[in-house]
Design a protein around this motif. Structure first.
Motif, mmCIF file in Angstrom:
data_model
loop_
_atom_site.group_PDB
_atom_site.id
_atom_site.type_symbol
_atom_site.label_atom_id
_atom_site.label_comp_id
_atom_site.label_asym_id
_atom_site.label_seq_id
_atom_site.Cartn_x
_atom_site.Cartn_y
_atom_site.Cartn_z
ATOM 1 N N ASP A 95 0.821 -1.222 0.000
ATOM 2 C CA ASP A 95 0.000 0.000 0.000
ATOM 3 C C ASP A 95 0.850 1.266 0.000
ATOM 4 N N ASN A 96 2.105 1.124 0.367
ATOM 5 C CA ASN A 96 2.974 2.299 0.495
ATOM 6 C C ASN A 96 3.308 2.855 -0.900
ATOM 7 N N VAL A 97 2.781 4.029 -1.205
ATOM 8 C CA VAL A 97 3.072 4.604 -2.532
ATOM 9 C C VAL A 97 4.238 5.601 -2.469
ATOM 10 N N ILE A 98 4.627 5.939 -1.230
ATOM 11 C CA ILE A 98 5.706 6.930 -1.082
ATOM 12 C C ILE A 98 7.031 6.370 -1.618
ATOM 13 N N ILE A 99 7.313 5.110 -1.255
ATOM 14 C CA ILE A 99 8.603 4.517 -1.651
ATOM 15 C C ILE A 99 8.748 4.460 -3.177
ATOM 16 N N PRO A 100 7.789 3.857 -3.908
ATOM 17 C CA PRO A 100 7.963 3.856 -5.379
ATOM 18 C C PRO A 100 7.974 5.243 -5.984
ATOM 19 N N ALA A 101 7.128 6.138 -5.443
ATOM 20 C CA ALA A 101 7.091 7.499 -6.004
ATOM 21 C C ALA A 101 8.437 8.199 -5.799
ATOM 22 N N ALA A 102 8.986 8.069 -4.575
ATOM 23 C CA ALA A 102 10.284 8.706 -4.293
ATOM 24 C C ALA A 102 11.385 8.070 -5.136
ATOM 25 N N SER A 103 11.321 6.713 -5.291
ATOM 26 C CA SER A 103 12.345 6.026 -6.109
ATOM 27 C C SER A 103 12.278 6.511 -7.549
ATOM 28 N N ALA A 104 11.047 6.617 -8.083
ATOM 29 C CA ALA A 104 10.903 7.057 -9.480
ATOM 30 C C ALA A 104 11.425 8.477 -9.649
ATOM 31 N N ALA A 105 11.127 9.343 -8.683
ATOM 32 C CA ALA A 105 11.607 10.728 -8.777
ATOM 33 C C ALA A 105 13.138 10.769 -8.734
ATOM 34 N N ALA A 106 13.720 9.994 -7.773
ATOM 35 C CA ALA A 106 15.185 9.987 -7.647
ATOM 36 C C ALA A 106 15.833 9.402 -8.900
ATOM 37 N N LEU A 107 15.276 8.280 -9.386
ATOM 38 C CA LEU A 107 15.839 7.664 -10.599
ATOM 39 C C LEU A 107 15.638 8.570 -11.816
ATOM 40 N N GLY A 108 14.527 9.339 -11.801
ATOM 41 C CA GLY A 108 14.280 10.295 -12.885
ATOM 42 C C GLY A 108 15.380 11.349 -12.926
ATOM 43 N N VAL A 109 15.775 11.839 -11.741
ATOM 44 C CA VAL A 109 16.852 12.839 -11.689
ATOM 45 C C VAL A 109 18.160 12.227 -12.207
ATOM 46 N N VAL A 110 18.453 10.995 -11.737
ATOM 47 C CA VAL A 110 19.703 10.336 -12.165
ATOM 48 C C VAL A 110 19.706 10.138 -13.681
ATOM 49 N N LYS A 111 18.571 9.673 -14.217
ATOM 50 C CA LYS A 111 18.475 9.418 -15.669
ATOM 51 C C LYS A 111 18.690 10.710 -16.464
ATOM 52 N N GLU A 112 18.021 11.780 -16.044
ATOM 53 C CA GLU A 112 18.151 13.053 -16.776
ATOM 54 C C GLU A 112 19.575 13.603 -16.669
ATOM 55 N N LEU A 113 20.202 13.429 -15.479
ATOM 56 C CA LEU A 113 21.586 13.900 -15.335
ATOM 57 C C LEU A 113 22.515 13.141 -16.274
ATOM 58 N N LEU A 114 22.265 11.844 -16.394
ATOM 59 C CA LEU A 114 23.088 11.022 -17.287
ATOM 60 C C LEU A 114 22.915 11.478 -18.739
ATOM 61 N N LEU A 115 21.654 11.713 -19.134
ATOM 62 C CA LEU A 115 21.396 12.179 -20.507
ATOM 63 C C LEU A 115 22.002 13.561 -20.733
ATOM 64 N N ALA A 116 21.923 14.413 -19.678
ATOM 65 C CA ALA A 116 22.514 15.758 -19.786
ATOM 66 C C ALA A 116 24.022 15.652 -20.026
ATOM 67 N N LEU A 117 24.647 14.703 -19.323
ATOM 68 C CA LEU A 117 26.097 14.508 -19.478
ATOM 69 C C LEU A 117 26.414 14.032 -20.894
ATOM 70 N N ILE A 118 25.612 13.078 -21.381
ATOM 71 C CA ILE A 118 25.860 12.541 -22.731
ATOM 72 C C ILE A 118 25.705 13.649 -23.780
ATOM 73 N N VAL A 119 24.646 14.462 -23.620
ATOM 74 C CA VAL A 119 24.414 15.549 -24.578
ATOM 75 C C VAL A 119 25.562 16.567 -24.501
ATOM 76 N N ARG A 120 26.012 16.877 -23.256
ATOM 77 C CA ARG A 120 27.132 17.822 -23.110
ATOM 78 C C ARG A 120 28.392 17.263 -23.772
ATOM 79 N N LEU A 121 28.641 15.949 -23.568
ATOM 80 C CA LEU A 121 29.820 15.329 -24.197
ATOM 81 C C LEU A 121 29.689 15.338 -25.729
ATOM 82 N N GLY A 122 28.434 15.377 -26.201
ATOM 83 C CA GLY A 122 28.207 15.432 -27.652
ATOM 84 C C GLY A 122 28.436 16.824 -28.222
ATOM 85 N N GLY A 123 28.790 17.780 -27.371
ATOM 86 C CA GLY A 123 29.159 19.108 -27.856
ATOM 87 C C GLY A 123 28.064 20.155 -27.777
ATOM 88 N N VAL A 124 26.941 19.813 -27.148
ATOM 89 C CA VAL A 124 25.855 20.796 -27.033
ATOM 90 C C VAL A 124 26.041 21.603 -25.751
#
Lengths: 281, 170
Positions: free
Chosen positions: B94-123
């Motif tokens: 029933d606990n929705v806080i844990i998955p919601a918090a995990s998704a938010a945290a993983l969302g930040v990690v994923k976007e940071l990784l993509l940001a790094l890849i795009v920056r390395l691509g010269g943008v």
């Protein structure tokens, strides 16, 4: 460390990630789609096309209902009647808009007889802001090849990056990896244009650079494709200058608003009449 | 519902949401990552292996249809599914806080990784601007969507869990 090595699922996941990262690096350059990728896209294309059309109709219908102001809300029967009429109106409105768009596409094609086109519906867009690509419902079977320019009556949309049998992937003009040679319509100065990342602004913008130092650029100037390089036809609308700034003695930077509304493109035309650029190793 | 069928349904729904629905309905270009939300929720309900499997399948389809290179989204969602599976059976369903918090945290990690890849691509771009105006709000929306998915997936995955528990008891 020993416990870590005994954790079989973790080891499998780590190996998979390493292999996938390697694959991502190897496939990050321009490449041809494999048969499997093409087949997956072809299988999903009708589903996506149907889902895209259905959601457009539903969203249009809900928007029409929300915009209704003159319906008699106290009368239940009239409400149902009005809703039914609104649905008809919404369907007719969608058909009218589609008719207008197709007429514009036809007019555009007739005004540029030197080029030939195939038209496809936009069936999906890339998630996130980092890459700006979309898929359209025409592919190799319709004569589409890699690097062919993609246009709409409003102007340049992008270029084909990968081609499946019945679908293709298009890199948008506003993608941060795009570089297009352009010229200023009024002064005929040449420059380059590239996409910028839009973060939370909702507005698509382009950056104009490599302009000559003596260039007399003004907000409102029209930007067109220059045709240099042979990738894009000359004279296609690209955008309109929003702001101009001088970074140094010989450097000009300008923000350009694209003429195409990239949030609402529903059909796209691939220019198949131009010879595709030869692949470079 | 059969787990594989449920996973396939999740992937198709998420591809529709990510590529069609949220492409039209969003707040100033900010939109949640439906695939990430579904993968995290599925992994919390069914474990690391199933979560990683769903993440790999969904990521592969996104790579083929929209990706710039094959394997990038596959690896990201595989990791997300595997990582979120850590919470499997560690909290009440029933606990929705844990998955919601995990998704938010993983969302930040994923976007940071993509940001790094795009920056390395010269943008070039303003990192703080992108972080504040896109990455954080988008991760927050992904967390909220994950909470919704969690509630929807719970009754669909629970009979299977209960059946497995009965078999284990025997």
């Amino acid at each position: 460390m020993r416990n870590l090595l005994k954790n079989k699922p973790l080891l499998i996941a780590l190996s998979a990630v390493v292999l996938l990262a390697l694959l991502a690096v190897l496939t990050s350059k321009e490449r041809k789609l494999t048969f499997i990728e093409s087949a997956i896209g072809s299988v999903l294309q009708p589903v996506q096309a149907f889902a895209s059309r259905a959601s457009d109709s539903i969203i249009d219908f809900v928007e029409t209902l929300l915009n209704t102001t003159d319906a008699d809300l106290e009368n239940q029967q009239l409400k149902i009647h009005v809703a039914s009429l609104e649905q008809n109106l919404s369907e007719m409105d969608a058909l009218r808009k589609e008719n207008e768009r197709l007429k514009q596409l036809l007019a555009f094609a007739q005004n540029t007889p030197e080029l030939s086109y195939v038209t496809g519906a936009v069936i999906g867009r890339s998630p996130g802001i980092w890459f700006d690509t979309f898929t359209i419902s025409v592919g190799r079977l319709q004569g589409v090849e890699r690097n062919m320019p993609v246009v709409s009556p409003a102007g340049l949309l992008g270029r084909v990056s990968e081609v499946g049998a019945t679908w293709c992937k298009v890199v948008s003009l506003i993608d941060s990896s795009m570089n297009v040679s352009v010229l200023v319509d009024r002064t005929r100065d040449s420059g380059m244009i590239r996409g910028t990342l839009k973060a939370g602004t909702g507005a698509d913008t382009l950056e104009l650079y490599y302009l000559p130092s003596e260039s007399d650029l003004l907000p409102g100037d029209k930007i067109l494709t220059s045709g240099i390089g042979g990738l894009y036809p000359k004279g296609l609308n690209v955008g309109e200058v929003l702001t101009v700034s001088r970074a140094g003695e010989s450097e000009y930077n300008a923000t350009v608003r694209p003429t195409v509304d990239f949030k609402h493109i529903e059909e796209a035309m691939v220019v198949v009449g131009m010879p595709a650029i030869e692949e470079t190793s | 519902m059969n787990r594989k069928l449920l996973g396939l349904l999740c992937v198709l729904v998420c591809i529709y949401l990510d590529s069609v629905f949220f492409a039209r309905i969003n707040i100033l270009g900010i939109r949640p990552d439906a695939m990430l939300a579904a993968v995290v929720s599925f992994a919390v309900h069914t474990g690391s292996a199933a979560g990683a499997g769903l993440g790999a399948a969904g990521g592969l389809l996104l790579d083929v249809l929209f990706g710039r290179s094959l394997g990038l989204y596959t690896a990201i969602y595989l990791c997300a599914g595997f990582g979120a599976g850590y919470f499997y059976k560690k909290f009440y369903a029933d606990n929705v806080i844990i998955p919601a918090a995990s998704a938010a945290a993983l969302g930040v990690v994923k976007e940071l990784l993509l940001a790094l890849i795009v920056r390395l691509g010269g943008v070039s771009y303003s990192f703080l601007n992108v972080f504040g105006r896109y990455i954080l709000p988008s991760a927050l929306l992904s967390g909220l969507l994950c909470a919704l998915f969690h509630v929807i997936l719970k009754p669909l995955t629970m009979p299977q869990i209960k059946r497995r528990q009965v078999v284990l008891r025997r």
